[in-house]
Scaffold this motif. Sequence first.
Motif, PDB file in Angstrom:
ATOM      1  N   ARG A  38      70.533  26.506 -32.454  1.00 27.42           N
ATOM      2  CA  ARG A  38      71.291  26.499 -31.187  1.00 27.42           C
ATOM      3  C   ARG A  38      71.068  27.787 -30.403  1.00 27.42           C
ATOM      4  NH1 ARG A  38      77.066  24.289 -31.535  1.00 27.42           N
ATOM      5  NH2 ARG A  38      76.908  24.705 -29.302  1.00 27.42           N
ATOM      6  N   LEU A  39      70.894  28.899 -31.120  1.00 26.16           N
ATOM      7  CA  LEU A  39      70.571  30.143 -30.399  1.00 26.16           C
ATOM      8  C   LEU A  39      69.174  30.034 -29.783  1.00 26.16           C
ATOM      9  CD1 LEU A  39      73.097  31.225 -31.970  1.00 26.16           C
ATOM     10  CD2 LEU A  39      71.849  33.362 -32.268  1.00 26.16           C
ATOM     11  N   GLY A  40      68.217  29.497 -30.538  1.00 27.88           N
ATOM     12  CA  GLY A  40      66.853  29.359 -30.021  1.00 27.88           C
ATOM     13  C   GLY A  40      66.791  28.438 -28.809  1.00 27.88           C
ATOM     14  N   ASP A  41      67.633  27.405 -28.819  1.00 27.33           N
ATOM     15  CA  ASP A  41      67.633  26.462 -27.696  1.00 27.33           C
ATOM     16  C   ASP A  41      68.044  27.124 -26.365  1.00 27.33           C
ATOM     17  OD1 ASP A  41      66.828  24.358 -29.290  1.00 27.33           O
ATOM     18  OD2 ASP A  41      68.844  23.548 -29.595  1.00 27.33           O
ATOM     19  N   GLY A  44      64.320  28.957 -25.795  1.00 31.34           N
ATOM     20  CA  GLY A  44      63.075  28.544 -26.456  1.00 31.34           C
ATOM     21  C   GLY A  44      62.437  29.608 -27.333  1.00 31.34           C
ATOM     22  N   LEU A  45      63.129  30.724 -27.565  1.00 29.19           N
ATOM     23  CA  LEU A  45      62.640  31.740 -28.509  1.00 29.19           C
ATOM     24  C   LEU A  45      63.455  31.595 -29.790  1.00 29.19           C
ATOM     25  CD1 LEU A  45      62.438  34.874 -26.161  1.00 29.19           C
ATOM     26  CD2 LEU A  45      60.490  33.599 -27.113  1.00 29.19           C
ATOM     27  N   TYR A  46      62.802  31.164 -30.870  1.00 24.60           N
ATOM     28  CA  TYR A  46      63.522  30.879 -32.113  1.00 24.60           C
ATOM     29  C   TYR A  46      63.347  32.038 -33.093  1.00 24.60           C
ATOM     30  CZ  TYR A  46      64.278  26.304 -30.182  1.00 24.60           C
ATOM     31  OH  TYR A  46      64.686  25.288 -29.359  1.00 24.60           O
ATOM     32  N   VAL A 112      55.847  35.147 -29.603  1.00 22.97           N
ATOM     33  CA  VAL A 112      55.813  34.785 -28.180  1.00 22.97           C
ATOM     34  C   VAL A 112      56.175  36.009 -27.338  1.00 22.97           C
ATOM     35  CG1 VAL A 112      56.893  33.361 -26.387  1.00 22.97           C
ATOM     36  CG2 VAL A 112      56.373  32.364 -28.635  1.00 22.97           C
ATOM     37  N   MET A 113      57.201  36.739 -27.776  1.00 23.50           N
ATOM     38  CA  MET A 113      57.611  37.932 -27.028  1.00 23.50           C
ATOM     39  C   MET A 113      56.496  38.978 -27.004  1.00 23.50           C
ATOM     40  SD  MET A 113      61.548  38.149 -28.390  1.00 23.50           S
ATOM     41  CE  MET A 113      61.928  39.682 -27.575  1.00 23.50           C
ATOM     42  N   ALA A 114      55.801  39.138 -28.135  1.00 20.57           N
ATOM     43  CA  ALA A 114      54.710  40.129 -28.197  1.00 20.57           C
ATOM     44  C   ALA A 114      53.578  39.727 -27.263  1.00 20.57           C
ATOM     45  CB  ALA A 114      54.199  40.250 -29.634  1.00 20.57           C
TER      46      ALA A 114
END
Length: 291
Positions: A38-41, A44-46, A112-114
Motif C-alpha cells: 500500500r505504501l508502494g502504491d 509506484g516505488l516499492y 528506479v530512484m538511482a
Amino acid sequence: MTTETTSTATAKIPAPATPYQMDIARYWNNEARPVNLRLGDVDGLYHHHYGIGAVDHAALGDPAHSEYEKKLIAELHRLESAQAEFLLDHLGAVQPDDTLVDAGCGRGGSMVMAHRRFGCRVEGVTLSATQADFGNRRARELRIDDHVRSRVCDMLDTPFDKGSVTASWNNESTMYVDLHDLFAEHSRFLKVGGRYVTITGCWNPRYGQPSKWVSQINAHFECNIHSRREYLRAMADNRLVPQTIVDLTPDTLPYWELRATSSLVTGIEKAFIESYRDGSFQYVLIAADRV
Ligand SMILES: C[S@@+](CC[C@H](N)C(=O)[O-])C[C@H]1O[C@@H](n2cnc3c(N)ncnc32)[C@H](O)[C@@H]1O
Ligand SMILES: CC(C)=CCC/C(C)=C/COP(=O)(O)OP(=O)(O)O
Ligand SMILES: [Mg+2]
C-alpha cells in the motif's frame, strides 16, 4: 500495478547456495504485506526498508478526519523514500555511463530512484523470483528496462566483472549474509576508487550482546543482525575504508512511532522502538571507499 507476471528473471534461476537461502527465497516470494504494497502504491516505488526524518504533522492533519489513514500511508512512504535518497546521496559522482549494483534489491524502488537521479545502469540481485519479476515489470512500465534490471542471484556470487562497477549498496539486506563474504564480493566487482554504501540495523557492542529485542527482530525476519564492530572489521579486511558513518537511530524513531499508530502494523514495531530507545540496536549508514 501489482499484478505478477513471469519474465526473463525466472528463465534460468540458479539454485540457492544453501538451505538457509532457500528459506529466504521462499520468505520473500510469499511476502505481500500491506505495509509494503500500500505504501508502494502511493507513487509506484516499492520499498522494503524503513524511513528517516521528521514527521510532517501539518500534512497529516486531524486523526479524526476520514482521509487521515491515507495521509498516514503517504507520510510513511515519504519517509522511506527519504531514506533511499539519503543512501543515494552517499554514492558519489555517478555518471550516465556507469553501472551501479543494488545487492538485495527487493522490489526495486531504490533502483528506479538511482536511475532517475544518475541516468545510469542499475543492476539488482535478489534471491526472490517474485521480487525480480516485480522489479522488471515496474521497469518495463516506466520504460527504463534498458537501464534497470533485477535478477535472481546470490549477492555473494554475482556475474559482475572484476572492477566493473562504480558504486554498490546494500539497503537493509546485509543481515542475511556473512559480512566477510559479502564485502569480499563487493570489493571484487567495485572499481578501485569506487564507493560502497549500506544502511542497516546493527546491534551495539556497547550494550554487550544482542538484546531480547534484537533477537525478536531476527526471529521475525529469519535474519541474523550483525554488530557495528563486525561491519567495520569486515570492511577493513576487504579493502573498504569507511568515509562516513551516520547514526540514523534518532532519525528513524519518528517513523516507527508513527507506524505504530497505523492500521498497517505488523507486530514488530515495539521491538524496533524499544531496542532503539534502550541503545541495544542502531540504525546506521556506512559509506566506504574501495581502495
Ligand atoms: C529487507 S529486503 C531489502 C530490499 C531492498 N534493498 C529495499 O531497500 O527495498 C532484503 C532483500 O535481501 C535479499 N537477499 C537476502 N539474501 C540475499 C542473497 N544472499 N543474495 C541476494 N539477495 C539476498 C532478499 O531477497 C530481499 O530482496
Ligand atoms: C533494520 C533491519 C533489522 C531490517 C531487517 C530487514 C528487513 C526485513 C527490512 C524491511 O523489510 P520490509 O519493508 O519488508 O519489512 P516490513 O514489512 O516490516 O515493513
Ligand atoms: Mg516495509
